[in-house]
Design a protein around this motif. Sequence first.
Motif, PDB file in Angstrom:
ATOM      1  N   UNK A   1       0.829  -1.205   0.000  1.00 39.69           N
ATOM      2  CA  UNK A   1       0.000   0.000   0.000  1.00 39.69           C
ATOM      3  C   UNK A   1       0.860   1.250   0.000  1.00 39.69           C
ATOM      4  N   UNK A   2       0.462   2.204  -0.844  1.00 43.12           N
ATOM      5  CA  UNK A   2       1.081   3.527  -0.879  1.00 43.12           C
ATOM      6  C   UNK A   2      -0.023   4.534  -0.583  1.00 43.12           C
ATOM      7  N   UNK A   3       0.067   5.195   0.558  1.00 44.60           N
ATOM      8  CA  UNK A   3      -0.955   6.157   0.974  1.00 44.60           C
ATOM      9  C   UNK A   3      -0.479   7.579   0.670  1.00 44.60           C
ATOM     10  N   UNK A   4      -1.399   8.396   0.190  1.00 45.94           N
ATOM     11  CA  UNK A   4      -1.074   9.775  -0.160  1.00 45.94           C
ATOM     12  C   UNK A   4      -1.770  10.782   0.756  1.00 45.94           C
ATOM     13  N   UNK A   5      -2.311  10.324   1.876  1.00 44.07           N
ATOM     14  CA  UNK A   5      -2.909  11.245   2.836  1.00 44.07           C
ATOM     15  C   UNK A   5      -1.842  11.809   3.756  1.00 44.07           C
ATOM     16  N   UNK A   6      -2.007  13.051   4.220  1.00 42.36           N
ATOM     17  CA  UNK A   6      -1.060  13.583   5.216  1.00 42.36           C
ATOM     18  C   UNK A   6      -1.073  12.714   6.459  1.00 42.36           C
ATOM     19  N   UNK A   7       0.081  12.669   7.176  1.00 43.42           N
ATOM     20  CA  UNK A   7       0.180  11.857   8.387  1.00 43.42           C
ATOM     21  C   UNK A   7      -0.849  12.286   9.426  1.00 43.42           C
ATOM     22  N   UNK A   8      -0.967  13.592   9.643  1.00 49.16           N
ATOM     23  CA  UNK A   8      -1.916  14.133  10.614  1.00 49.16           C
ATOM     24  C   UNK A   8      -2.606  15.323   9.983  1.00 49.16           C
ATOM     25  N   UNK A   9      -3.930  15.302   9.889  1.00 48.68           N
ATOM     26  CA  UNK A   9      -4.625  16.425   9.288  1.00 48.68           C
ATOM     27  C   UNK A   9      -4.939  17.487  10.330  1.00 48.68           C
TER      28      UNK A   9
ATOM     29  N   UNK B   1      -9.624  27.372  21.361  1.00 49.42           N
ATOM     30  CA  UNK B   1      -9.691  26.119  20.604  1.00 49.42           C
ATOM     31  C   UNK B   1     -10.748  26.192  19.497  1.00 49.42           C
ATOM     32  N   UNK B   2     -11.849  26.880  19.781  1.00 47.77           N
ATOM     33  CA  UNK B   2     -12.845  27.079  18.721  1.00 47.77           C
ATOM     34  C   UNK B   2     -12.285  27.968  17.622  1.00 47.77           C
ATOM     35  N   UNK B   3     -11.565  29.006  18.022  1.00 45.63           N
ATOM     36  CA  UNK B   3     -10.941  29.904  17.049  1.00 45.63           C
ATOM     37  C   UNK B   3      -9.911  29.140  16.213  1.00 45.63           C
ATOM     38  N   UNK B   4      -9.127  28.282  16.859  1.00 46.09           N
ATOM     39  CA  UNK B   4      -8.136  27.476  16.153  1.00 46.09           C
ATOM     40  C   UNK B   4      -8.806  26.563  15.139  1.00 46.09           C
ATOM     41  N   UNK B   5      -9.902  25.918  15.535  1.00 43.79           N
ATOM     42  CA  UNK B   5     -10.619  25.017  14.640  1.00 43.79           C
ATOM     43  C   UNK B   5     -11.165  25.759  13.424  1.00 43.79           C
ATOM     44  N   UNK B   6     -11.805  26.902  13.669  1.00 47.12           N
ATOM     45  CA  UNK B   6     -12.422  27.654  12.576  1.00 47.12           C
ATOM     46  C   UNK B   6     -11.369  28.173  11.597  1.00 47.12           C
ATOM     47  N   UNK B   7     -10.268  28.710  12.117  1.00 53.46           N
ATOM     48  CA  UNK B   7      -9.229  29.267  11.242  1.00 53.46           C
ATOM     49  C   UNK B   7      -8.481  28.172  10.484  1.00 53.46           C
ATOM     50  N   UNK B   8      -8.254  27.021  11.139  1.00 56.00           N
ATOM     51  CA  UNK B   8      -7.478  25.958  10.486  1.00 56.00           C
ATOM     52  C   UNK B   8      -8.192  25.393   9.271  1.00 56.00           C
ATOM     53  N   UNK B   9      -9.519  25.465   9.239  1.00 56.03           N
ATOM     54  CA  UNK B   9     -10.260  24.968   8.076  1.00 56.03           C
ATOM     55  C   UNK B   9     -10.003  25.819   6.840  1.00 56.03           C
ATOM     56  N   UNK B  10      -9.581  27.061   7.025  1.00 54.30           N
ATOM     57  CA  UNK B  10      -9.369  27.968   5.899  1.00 54.30           C
ATOM     58  C   UNK B  10      -7.892  28.284   5.662  1.00 54.30           C
ATOM     59  N   UNK B  11      -7.087  28.328   6.747  1.00 54.05           N
ATOM     60  CA  UNK B  11      -5.696  28.771   6.625  1.00 54.05           C
ATOM     61  C   UNK B  11      -4.680  27.656   6.798  1.00 54.05           C
ATOM     62  N   UNK B  12      -5.105  26.505   7.309  1.00 51.64           N
ATOM     63  CA  UNK B  12      -4.149  25.478   7.684  1.00 51.64           C
ATOM     64  C   UNK B  12      -3.816  25.596   9.167  1.00 51.64           C
TER      65      UNK B  12
END
Length: 490
Positions: free
Chosen positions: A333-341, A391-402
């Motif tokens: 198997x060769x996986x192309x997903x990031x290790x941790x999203x 943590x909510x701010x981190x979650x919301x921003x990470x969906x758009x900025x990484x």
Amino acid sequence: MDNNNSFHNGQYSLFDKITNSTVLKLFVILFLSLILLIPLSLIEDLIEERKTREQEVSDGIALNWGQDQVVSGPILAIPYQQTIRESSEKNQNTIVQEHQEMKWIFILPRTCNIMAKVDPQHLSRGIYESVVYGSHIKLEGTFSKIDPKNLEIPEENIDWKSSKIILGLEDFKGLGKRPTLSWNNSQFTFDPDLHSFKLFHQNLVSNIPLAAGQNEQHFTIELDLKGSRSLNFLPLGEQTNIQAEGNWANPSFTGAFLPDKRNTQTSSFSASWEIPSFSRKIPQQWTGDIQPIYHFDENNRIGDGFNAQRTDQTAPAAKVAADERLTNSDMISIHFLPDVNNYQKTTRVTKYGILVIVLTFTSLLFTEVIKKKRVHIIQYILIGVAMVLFYTLLLALSEHLGFNPAYLIASMATVLLIGSFIRSITKDWKSALLLSAILAIFYLFIYILMQLRDYSLIAGTIGIFIILAILMRVSTKINWYQFDNNHADQ
């Protein structure tokens, strides 16, 4: 008597005693920290919900583009007629009836060389992304000379002209064009078989010319295949060699064998495997009915038993049942997903939430005792809410900025908010800067733990030990009875 007179006469309400007693206030702060576990758990539920939504979108993209692909085979299938005798009793006489049934001889390649060029890319739907790929795959190898004497089947019962080559795929939707087959330098095409052959999840079948006593057979198969998340190979040859390369920086190699050679660069990778058949669960050759030999499952569930009869070319009489069907653990198997999203990282950060809250409250309590500036319990609650909101701010921003930019922005915003609030409470810039620096160090400490991965436990334990040692040292310099014996002005 009003409240002011009661205060100056040394009479204090229960609320005043709790507010001004350092020991009681410490217990209130600890209780507040435990209460803040409730919104932290709700935030973890929110992260899980968003993560589930991302998985649903990723599955939807894979369904339209092509799912995780498994390339299996090829297998040579030769039909033959077997006489079946059935006995029955009639009028005290035994009647034997005979009829013919079609059975199959299945033969695996002696050698199979697989070359794969993969082009992974991100495909977006809304704010979510999924990894998909296009690939060009070439399989070439040989089948050994077939000796009818080793098959224990009368040669006149074998239908050589109806022989077939079977190639297994996981999802036909990923085929860019009809795969081609070169058999002893003659060109053939594959057709999908949806009913007759069930060796694999989906089967490509090509009719080939075959005759008794022919020498070694050579084959070459080429196909353009699209898929998502992972590309998998099921090595069935007596000797299977795989070479894969693509423009992906961090592929994950799993399965029955790790690469013998690998090279990962900034934007590309290459890997190669050399796999003998010693650990293969099915024989080089077997006879019987058409039965599934492989079960691919994303959750790695073990498949049902594989009950076909088998024969060994070097031992004509050997016919035993195989242990079980081939499963995910038997493939490459060769996986192309990031290790941790982003969601996994945010979840890991949230698990440190109570630690940051307790340490920040402790630092704030020490500061107010040292600086003799009281912080009301209501203000502790507001500071705790601000840290939970991080943590909510981190979650919301990470969906758009990484994750990394989101963590920087969320932590800076939280530090500035709490620092300015402390400045308004104490009217002291030094206290505000000190608490801001402590909180910033805590967030930096958590971020470093996130990057260490394998060493996060030992680094985190040592870091907390050092923080505890510093707090113990500072506590020895504080007169903890000063507020209990002589209340400071509010």
